[in-house]
Design an enzyme around this catalytic site. Structure first.
Site, PDB file in Angstrom:
ATOM      1  N   LYS A 102       7.118  13.357  14.941  1.00 26.85           N
ATOM      2  CA  LYS A 102       8.524  13.008  14.742  1.00 26.85           C
ATOM      3  C   LYS A 102       9.321  14.167  14.138  1.00 26.85           C
ATOM      4  O   LYS A 102      10.501  14.331  14.427  1.00 26.85           O
ATOM      5  CB  LYS A 102       8.663  11.775  13.855  1.00 26.85           C
ATOM      6  CG  LYS A 102       8.062  10.493  14.420  1.00 26.85           C
ATOM      7  CD  LYS A 102       8.889   9.964  15.542  1.00 26.85           C
ATOM      8  CE  LYS A 102       8.543   8.560  16.036  1.00 26.85           C
ATOM      9  NZ  LYS A 102       7.237   8.032  15.861  1.00 26.85           N
ATOM     10  N   GLU A 124      16.986   4.899  12.849  1.00 33.22           N
ATOM     11  CA  GLU A 124      16.226   3.649  12.900  1.00 33.22           C
ATOM     12  C   GLU A 124      14.776   4.037  12.683  1.00 33.22           C
ATOM     13  O   GLU A 124      14.385   5.170  12.941  1.00 33.22           O
ATOM     14  CB  GLU A 124      16.389   2.990  14.275  1.00 33.22           C
ATOM     15  CG  GLU A 124      15.513   3.568  15.403  1.00 33.22           C
ATOM     16  CD  GLU A 124      15.807   5.027  15.749  1.00 33.22           C
ATOM     17  OE1 GLU A 124      16.934   5.486  15.489  1.00 33.22           O
ATOM     18  OE2 GLU A 124      14.906   5.722  16.266  1.00 33.22           O
ATOM     19  N   SER A 385      -0.735  11.893  18.213  1.00 38.60           N
ATOM     20  CA  SER A 385       0.662  11.932  17.772  1.00 38.60           C
ATOM     21  C   SER A 385       0.821  11.884  16.255  1.00 38.60           C
ATOM     22  O   SER A 385       1.823  12.349  15.720  1.00 38.60           O
ATOM     23  CB  SER A 385       1.436  10.781  18.418  1.00 38.60           C
ATOM     24  OG  SER A 385       0.779   9.548  18.177  1.00 38.60           O
TER      25      SER A 385
HETATM   26  C1  LIG Z   1       6.656   6.890  16.455  1.00 39.97           C
HETATM   27  C2  LIG Z   1       5.273   7.169  16.805  1.00 39.97           C
HETATM   28  C3  LIG Z   1       4.776   6.959  18.115  1.00 39.97           C
HETATM   29  C4  LIG Z   1       5.578   6.317  19.199  1.00 39.97           C
HETATM   30  O1  LIG Z   1       6.732   7.004  19.568  1.00 39.97           O
HETATM   31  P1  LIG Z   1       6.866   7.877  20.865  1.00 39.97           P
HETATM   32  O2  LIG Z   1       8.314   8.141  20.951  1.00 39.97           O
HETATM   33  O3  LIG Z   1       6.347   7.064  22.005  1.00 39.97           O
HETATM   34  O4  LIG Z   1       6.076   9.112  20.674  1.00 39.97           O
HETATM   35  C5  LIG Z   1       3.478   7.325  18.396  1.00 39.97           C
HETATM   36  N1  LIG Z   1       2.689   7.837  17.442  1.00 39.97           N
HETATM   37  C6  LIG Z   1       3.118   8.042  16.170  1.00 39.97           C
HETATM   38  C7  LIG Z   1       2.173   8.607  15.170  1.00 39.97           C
HETATM   39  C8  LIG Z   1       4.417   7.714  15.820  1.00 39.97           C
HETATM   40  O5  LIG Z   1       4.837   7.921  14.568  1.00 39.97           O
END
Ligand SMILES: *Cc1c(COP(=O)(O)O)cnc(C)c1O
Length: 406
Positions: A102, A124, A385
C-alpha cells in the site's frame, strides 16, 4: 548546525506522457455525482502532469528507496520449492515499510497532494493497511489524514487503528451497511464532495472513478518492474512461467502484472471465494466505476465475506474485469480454510508469516502444484502483498476454533 540533505530534489529528461480515457474495454469510466467531476478532473490533470515530470519521478523513487525500503527482496522459497517440485519465488512486499504494498501508491498520491496544494488526505480502509500507509505518508510529508473505516473492521483490526492514531491520523468509524470497506469507501467519497478544495482523496486500490484505476496501477507498477528485473537475474529463463497475486480491489496484482503483460508468463489472479467479483459477479457500477460487482438478482450490491479483511470488497478494479474478458489473466478463487493452511505452510517452510490476503496466492500455488496445473519443474513468481502481524489474532481465533473469525 549540520544540515540534513533535502528530501526532495530537482530536474532531468521527461518520461512519456500517459494517455488514457479511463476505459478498459467495457469497464472503468467516471460515474460520480456532478459535484465530484471537477475534483476528479483536477486529479487527472495533476497526475498526468506529474507522471511526465522527471522531478516528480525522482522524488517518488527517492521516497520509495529511503523511506519505504525499496527495492523489496525477491526471495526463492527454497524448502517449499523442494516440497512442491516447482521453483517458487516470492516478491516481498511484506518487507516494504508499514508491511504491505500500500505504501507504494500512498507515497505517490501524497506527493501529488502536495503538488496540488492540498493539506489533507482522505482515505478509506478495510484491513487498515491502506489507512496506516496513508497516516504514515501524511506524517512524512506534513499533511493531515482522515481515515474512514467500517465499525466491524475497527473491531477486528484494532492494532492498525491504534497505529493510525499513533501516527496522528483521525479514524472515523462508519456505521452504515455491512460496516466494512464498501461502506467506508462510500463515506470517504461523500466526505470528499464537501472538502475537495482542501483535501485529496487518497484511494487505496485500482478502483474508483478515472483516473484512480490507472494512477494506482502506475504507482504500483514498481512491484512488477522490480520483479521482472530480479527474475531476469535469478532465473535461467529470465521470465517465470506463472505469475500469481491475490486480488481484492486488485492493486498489488495490477502492479505485479504490469511488469509481465508483455511477456509469455501465464498470469493468475486469486480472489477470495467469499468476495470473488470476477468469478461470481456481474457487470455493474460501484463507487464511480463500471466493473464486475457481486450483486443479487435485483442488482443490489452483495456483501463480501473473507477471512482476509483486505479482500472483503464486492467489486474489483476495471482493468481486471477487462483482463478477465480478454483471457490475458486467469482468475480463480480459494477458500478461507486453504488460506489459513497456506499461512502456516509458508511460515514453517520459509520463516515468513504472510498476510491472509497474500496467502490466497500461496494457497493457489499449493493447490495447483498438487493438481498438476503447475507442472513439475516450472517457475512461479508469487507476490506476497503484505506481512501477517495484523492477522495474528485471527490465526489464534481460528486455532481455538472460534466460530466466526471473520
Ligand atoms: C489491501 C491489501 C490487499 C488487497 O488489495 P489489492 O488492491 O487487491 O492489492 C492485499 N494484500 C494486502 C496485504 C493488503 O493490505
Amino acid at each position: 548546525m549540520a544540515t540534513v540533505p533535502a528530501l526532495l530534489t530537482p530536474t532531468g529528461s521527461a518520461p512519456a506522457a500517459l494517455a488514457t480515457d479511463g476505459r478498459f474495454g467495457d469497464y472503468g469510466g467516471r460515474f460520480v455525482p456532478e459535484a465530484l467531476v471537477p475534483a476528479c478532473e483536477e486529479v487527472e490533470r495533476a497526475f498526468t502532469d506529474a507522471w511526465a515530470d522527471p522531478r516528480f519521478r525522482r522524488d517518488l523513487d527517492r521516497l520509495l528507496a529511503v523511506h519505504a525500503g525499496r527495492p523489496t527482496a525477491l526471495t526463492p522459497a527454497w524448502r517449499l520449492s523442494a516440497e512442491l517440485g516447482v521453483t517458487v519465488l516470492l516478491k516481498r512486499e511484506d518487507l516494504a515499510h508499514t508491511g504491505s504494498h500500500k505504501i507504494n501508491n500512498v507515497l505517490g498520491q501524497a506527493l501529488l497532494a502536495r503538488r496540488m496544494g492540498r493539506g489533507r488526505l482522505l482515505a478509506e480502509t478495510g484491513a487498515g493497511q491502506h489507512g496506516v500507509a496513508t497516516a504514515t505518508a501524511a506524517a512524512l510529508l506534513g499533511l493531515r489524514a482522515t481515515v474512514y473505516m467500517g465499525e466491524r473492521d475497527i473491531e477486528r483490526q484494532a492494532l492498525n487503528v491504534y497505529r493510525m492514531e499513533v501516527l496522528g491520523a483521525e479514524v472515523v468509524p462508519v456505521r452504515t451497511g455491512s460496516r466494512t470497506l464498501k461502506d467506508a469507501t462510500s463515506e470517504a467519497l461523500r466526505a470528499w464532495v464537501s472538502c475537495a478544495d482542501e483535501a485529496h482523496y487518497c484511494l487505496g486500490s485500482v478502483m474508483g472513478p478515472h483516473p484512480y484505476p490507472t494512477m494506482v496501477r502506475e504507482f504500483q507498477r514498481v512491484i512488477g518492474d522490480e520483479a521482472r528485473a530480479q527474475c531476469a537475474r535469478e532465473l535461467p529463463t529470465a521470465v517465470p512461467d506463472h505469475v500469481v497475486a491475490c486480488v481484492g480491489g486488485g492493486s498489488n496484482a495490477a502492479g505485479t502484472f504490469a511488469g509481465f503483460l508483455g511477456t509469455g508468463a501465464r498470469l493468475v489472479g486469486v480472489e477470495a471465494a467469499g468476495g470473488a467479483a470476477i468469478t461470481h459477479g456481474r457487470p455493474g457500477t460501484l463507487h464511480g466505476f463500471r466493473s464486475y460487482v457481486l450483486q443479487d438478482e435485483h442488482g443490489q450490491v452483495g456483501e463480501a465475506h473473507s477471512v482476509a479483511a483486505g479482500l472483503d470488497y464486492p467489486g474489483v478494479g476495471p482493468e481486471h474485469a477487462h483482463l478477465a474478458d480478454t483471457g490475458r489473466v486467469h482468475y480463480t478463487t480459494v477458500g478461507d480454510d486453504e488460506v489459513l493452511a497456506a499461512v502456516h505452510r509458508l511460515a514453517r517452510t520459509e520463516g515468513i508469516i504472510c498476510a491472509l490476503e497474500s496467502a490466497h496466492a500461496v494457497a493457489w500455488v499449493l493447490r495447483a502444484a498438487t493438481s498438476g496445473e503447475l507442472p513439475r519443474g516450472c517457475t512461479v513468481l508469487v507476490t506476497l502483498s503484505g506481512r501477517g502481524d495484523k492477522d495474528i489474532a485471527t490465526l489464534m481465533a481460528a486455532r481455538d476454533g472460534a466460530g466466526d473469525v471473520r
